[in-house]
Design an enzyme around this catalytic site. Structure first.
Site, PDB file in Angstrom:
ATOM      1  N   GLU A  84       0.805  -1.218   0.000  1.00 25.53           N
ATOM      2  CA  GLU A  84       0.000   0.000   0.000  1.00 25.53           C
ATOM      3  C   GLU A  84       0.844   1.277   0.000  1.00 25.53           C
ATOM      4  OE1 GLU A  84      -2.530  -0.654   3.366  1.00 25.53           O
ATOM      5  OE2 GLU A  84      -4.042  -1.693   2.175  1.00 25.53           O
ATOM      6  N   GLU A 115       7.429 -21.723   7.829  1.00 31.56           N
ATOM      7  CA  GLU A 115       7.702 -20.836   8.963  1.00 31.56           C
ATOM      8  C   GLU A 115       8.691 -21.439   9.954  1.00 31.56           C
ATOM      9  OE1 GLU A 115       4.684 -21.042  12.526  1.00 31.56           O
ATOM     10  OE2 GLU A 115       3.557 -20.708  10.689  1.00 31.56           O
TER      11      GLU A 115
END
Length: 248
Positions: A84, A115
């Site tokens: 963004e 992960e």
């Protein structure tokens, strides 16, 4: 084997122990009551947020970049905030980058085991030419995700500034980063579902890191986004109104 039950984010919340027996309205009220605690948790770490903002703004002023790194929800929030920045502040997409364990595919579907791979982050950061001039923000609600800890370890070898965002007191992440931001949001409404309060707190922190840093480097005038990109009708109209307000 780690004892995950000791993590704050894995504890059972007594306030929602019978949420499955509630009416729909009672259910969402319970969730909302928990969400109300998030802003206070973030407020308690504002000094550390400000310290990180100053460090990031200084890095930006020198031409350095900000990297977010995380897994699962944490990784997605980092990628979201990074994505963004270009349309909001008119910056190059390379300036703020988000890395998620398992790559872009993990944004939509979990990549099993990614992960837990301590070394994978070093590979991902190397592929982006991470260097001492950059800053790394590791994001993990539990504060112990190996992928994130591996990324921090890699960054510290360069002497780069490291920031950690987690929601567990005295976490492994907080102990190894230069700046630890730890909004402790407590047990989730659904046990262990850190996409809820912990995720909300994380998004609030990340929003502040980039927004305040961009303000400090001149991407905002007053409270107007003077560098916003005109990519749709709404933004083109906003730019016209901003130009009218600032007299350009």
């Amino acid at each position: 084997m780690e004892n995950f039950s000791t993590l704050t984010t894995e504890k059972v919340n007594p306030a929602t122990a019978h949420i499955d027996e509630c009416t729909t309205l009672e259910m969402v009220k319970l969730i909302n009551d928990e969400d109300k605690k998030v802003a206070a948790a973030v407020e308690s770490v504002l000094p550390e947020v400000a310290q990180a903002v100053d460090a990031i703004a200084e890095i930006f002023s020198r031409g350095g970049r900000l990297f977010y790194i995380g897994a699962g929800t944490s990784g997605r929030l980092g990628v979201l905030d990074a994505s963004e920045c270009p349309p909001t502040f008119g910056v190059n997409p390379d300036m703020v980058q988000g890395l998620i364990a398992g790559g872009e595919g993990a944004l939509i579907r979990a990549v099993e085991g990614a992960e837990d791979n301590f070394n994978l982050a070093a590979e991902d950061l190397t592929s982006r030419n991470f260097c001492a001039a950059d800053v790394l923000v590791g994001i993990t609600a539990s504060g112990r995700t190996p992928y994130v800890l591996g990324g921090v370890d890699f960054a510290k070898k360069f002497g780069a500034i490291t920031v950690g965002v987690s929601c567990v007191e005295d976490s492994a992440l907080a102990k190894v980063v230069d700046i630890a931001i730890t909004p402790v949001t407590g047990a989730e409404a659904l046990t262990g579902s850190t996409r809820m309060k912990a995720g909300t707190a994380t998004k609030m922190v990340l929003n502040m890191l980039t927004t305040a840093a961009m303000i400090k480097i001149g991407k905002v005038r007053g409270n107007l986004m003077v560098c916003v990109q005109a990519t749709n009708d709404k933004l083109r109209d906003r730019i016209k109104r901003i130009n009218a307000m600032i007299g350009t």
